[in-house]
Motif scaffolding. Structure first.
Motif, PDB file in Angstrom:
ATOM      1  N   ALA A  77       0.649  -1.262  -0.055  1.00 52.61           N
ATOM      2  CA  ALA A  77       0.172   0.104   0.034  1.00 52.61           C
ATOM      3  C   ALA A  77       0.897   1.261  -0.056  1.00 52.61           C
ATOM      4  O   ALA A  77       1.871   1.331   0.654  1.00 52.61           O
ATOM      5  CB  ALA A  77      -0.882   0.242   1.309  1.00 52.61           C
ATOM      6  N   ASP A  78       0.443   2.151  -0.753  1.00 53.28           N
ATOM      7  CA  ASP A  78       1.155   3.379  -0.874  1.00 53.28           C
ATOM      8  C   ASP A  78       0.113   4.390  -0.938  1.00 53.28           C
ATOM      9  O   ASP A  78      -0.699   5.124  -2.166  1.00 53.28           O
ATOM     10  CB  ASP A  78       2.042   3.715  -1.925  1.00 53.28           C
ATOM     11  CG  ASP A  78       2.685   5.027  -2.022  1.00 53.28           C
ATOM     12  OD1 ASP A  78       2.349   5.844  -1.193  1.00 53.28           O
ATOM     13  OD2 ASP A  78       3.712   5.231  -2.858  1.00 53.28           O
ATOM     14  N   PRO A  79      -0.587   4.810   0.425  1.00 59.01           N
ATOM     15  CA  PRO A  79      -1.718   5.766   0.343  1.00 59.01           C
ATOM     16  C   PRO A  79      -1.598   7.103  -0.361  1.00 59.01           C
ATOM     17  O   PRO A  79      -2.372   7.812  -0.601  1.00 59.01           O
ATOM     18  CB  PRO A  79      -2.314   5.688   1.855  1.00 59.01           C
ATOM     19  CG  PRO A  79      -1.231   4.808   2.599  1.00 59.01           C
ATOM     20  CD  PRO A  79      -0.321   4.407   1.688  1.00 59.01           C
ATOM     21  N   HIS A  80      -0.380   7.536  -0.177  1.00 61.59           N
ATOM     22  CA  HIS A  80      -0.047   8.791  -0.570  1.00 61.59           C
ATOM     23  C   HIS A  80      -0.227   9.045  -2.220  1.00 61.59           C
ATOM     24  O   HIS A  80      -0.596   9.906  -2.631  1.00 61.59           O
ATOM     25  CB  HIS A  80       1.257   9.328  -0.235  1.00 61.59           C
ATOM     26  CG  HIS A  80       1.525   9.588   1.253  1.00 61.59           C
ATOM     27  ND1 HIS A  80       0.670  10.357   2.087  1.00 61.59           N
ATOM     28  CD2 HIS A  80       2.700   9.018   1.898  1.00 61.59           C
ATOM     29  CE1 HIS A  80       1.079  10.112   3.225  1.00 61.59           C
ATOM     30  NE2 HIS A  80       2.364   9.481   3.254  1.00 61.59           N
ATOM     31  N   LYS A  81       0.125   7.777  -2.723  1.00 62.34           N
ATOM     32  CA  LYS A  81      -0.150   7.933  -4.416  1.00 62.34           C
ATOM     33  C   LYS A  81      -1.301   7.017  -4.770  1.00 62.34           C
ATOM     34  O   LYS A  81      -1.544   6.876  -5.858  1.00 62.34           O
ATOM     35  CB  LYS A  81       1.169   7.232  -5.084  1.00 62.34           C
ATOM     36  CG  LYS A  81       2.465   8.223  -4.544  1.00 62.34           C
ATOM     37  CD  LYS A  81       3.436   7.279  -5.627  1.00 62.34           C
ATOM     38  CE  LYS A  81       4.756   8.275  -5.443  1.00 62.34           C
ATOM     39  NZ  LYS A  81       5.871   7.664  -6.078  1.00 62.34           N
ATOM     40  N   GLN A  82      -2.279   6.773  -3.755  1.00 62.09           N
ATOM     41  CA  GLN A  82      -3.482   5.947  -4.000  1.00 62.09           C
ATOM     42  C   GLN A  82      -3.041   4.789  -4.778  1.00 62.09           C
ATOM     43  O   GLN A  82      -3.715   4.284  -5.811  1.00 62.09           O
ATOM     44  CB  GLN A  82      -4.472   6.844  -4.510  1.00 62.09           C
ATOM     45  CG  GLN A  82      -4.965   7.849  -3.663  1.00 62.09           C
ATOM     46  CD  GLN A  82      -5.860   7.241  -2.533  1.00 62.09           C
ATOM     47  OE1 GLN A  82      -6.861   6.709  -2.705  1.00 62.09           O
ATOM     48  NE2 GLN A  82      -5.172   7.623  -1.444  1.00 62.09           N
ATOM     49  N   ARG A  83      -1.947   3.884  -4.530  1.00 70.24           N
ATOM     50  CA  ARG A  83      -1.526   2.696  -4.988  1.00 70.24           C
ATOM     51  C   ARG A  83      -1.722   1.600  -4.358  1.00 70.24           C
ATOM     52  O   ARG A  83      -1.014   1.766  -2.937  1.00 70.24           O
ATOM     53  CB  ARG A  83      -0.133   2.892  -5.873  1.00 70.24           C
ATOM     54  CG  ARG A  83      -0.020   3.838  -6.929  1.00 70.24           C
ATOM     55  CD  ARG A  83       1.231   3.942  -7.372  1.00 70.24           C
ATOM     56  NE  ARG A  83       1.339   4.330  -8.642  1.00 70.24           N
ATOM     57  CZ  ARG A  83       2.136   4.106  -9.591  1.00 70.24           C
ATOM     58  NH1 ARG A  83       3.392   3.477  -9.191  1.00 70.24           N
ATOM     59  NH2 ARG A  83       2.075   4.607 -10.833  1.00 70.24           N
TER      60      ARG A  83
END
Length: 168
Positions: A77-83
Motif C-alpha cells: 500500500a502507498d496511500p499517498h499515491k493511492q496505489r
C-alpha cells in the motif's frame, strides 16, 4: 483512467507498483487457523513472472506457518499515491546460496548482522498465482475532474484503475 490492455503491460505495471512500494504485509495461516500478518521488504525486487523473494531466518515462526500451509497473501500500500497491490500464491523456504548472494543488498545487514555468513539465513519465495492492483490519481485536480465528469454525465466517478491478473 486508461487501463493497460494486454497482460504483459499489466504485469509490468504490477512490477513497477511493487518496486515503488517495497514493504508488503505478508499474511500466513497460523497453527490454529488464524491469519497472521507482518511487514516484509522485497527490496523493491519482483521477478518478470511476478514471483517475489524475501530474506528471513529459516527458524522463524512464519517459516513454520508456511511449511504447514503454503498459501500466503502479500498486500502492498502507498496511500499517498493511492496505489494498492494484493498478491496471493504459494510460499516456500529456499536455502540456495547463489540466490541469496544474487539478491543480497547492503541494507539487509540491519536484520542479518553476519550478512550471508548468518547460519540461519534463507529466502521465502512466493510464487504468485493471482494479483490485483488499484491505481488512482492522487492529485486533487484529477479527483475533481473525475467528480465533475460524473456529476455532469450521471455516471459513476472513474477515479482508479483496477486490474486482476492470473499469473499461473
Amino acid at each position: 483512467m486508461t487501463t493497460p490492455n494486454n497482460r504483459d503491460e499489466q504485469l509490468q505495471k504490477l512490477r513497477d507498483m511493487v518496486k515503488g512500494i517495497d514493504i508488503a504485509m505478508m499474511t500466513t495461516v497460523d497453527e490454529d487457523g488464524s491469519l497472521r500478518s507482518r511487514p516484509m521488504s522485497c527490496n523493491s525486487e519482483i521477478e518478470a513472472n511476478g514471483d517475489v523473494w524475501f530474506f528471513t531466518y529459516a527458524s522463524s515462526h512464519k517459516v513454520t506457518e508456511v511449511e504447514q500451509q503454503q498459501h500466503v497473501n502479500l498486500s502492498f500500500a502507498d496511500p499517498h499515491k493511492q496505489r494498492y497491490v494484493s498478491m496471493s500464491g504459494a510460499a516456500q523456504l529456499v536455502r540456495d546460496r547463489q540466490k541469496l548472494a544474487e539478491l543480497w543488498q547492503p541494507q539487509l545487514k540491519a536484520w542479518f548482522p553476519k550478512e550471508l555468513d548468518e547460519p540461519d539465513i534463507a529466502l521465502l519465495k512466493v510464487t504468485v498465482e493471482k494479483a490485483e492492483y488499484w491505481d488512482a490519481p492522487s492529485s486533487w485536480l484529477a479527483h475533481t475532474i473525475s467528480f465533475l465528469k460524473a456529476v455532469t454525465t450521471g455516471k459513476t466517478a472513474d477515479t482508479s484503475e483496477n486490474v486482476k491478473l492470473s499469473l499461473k
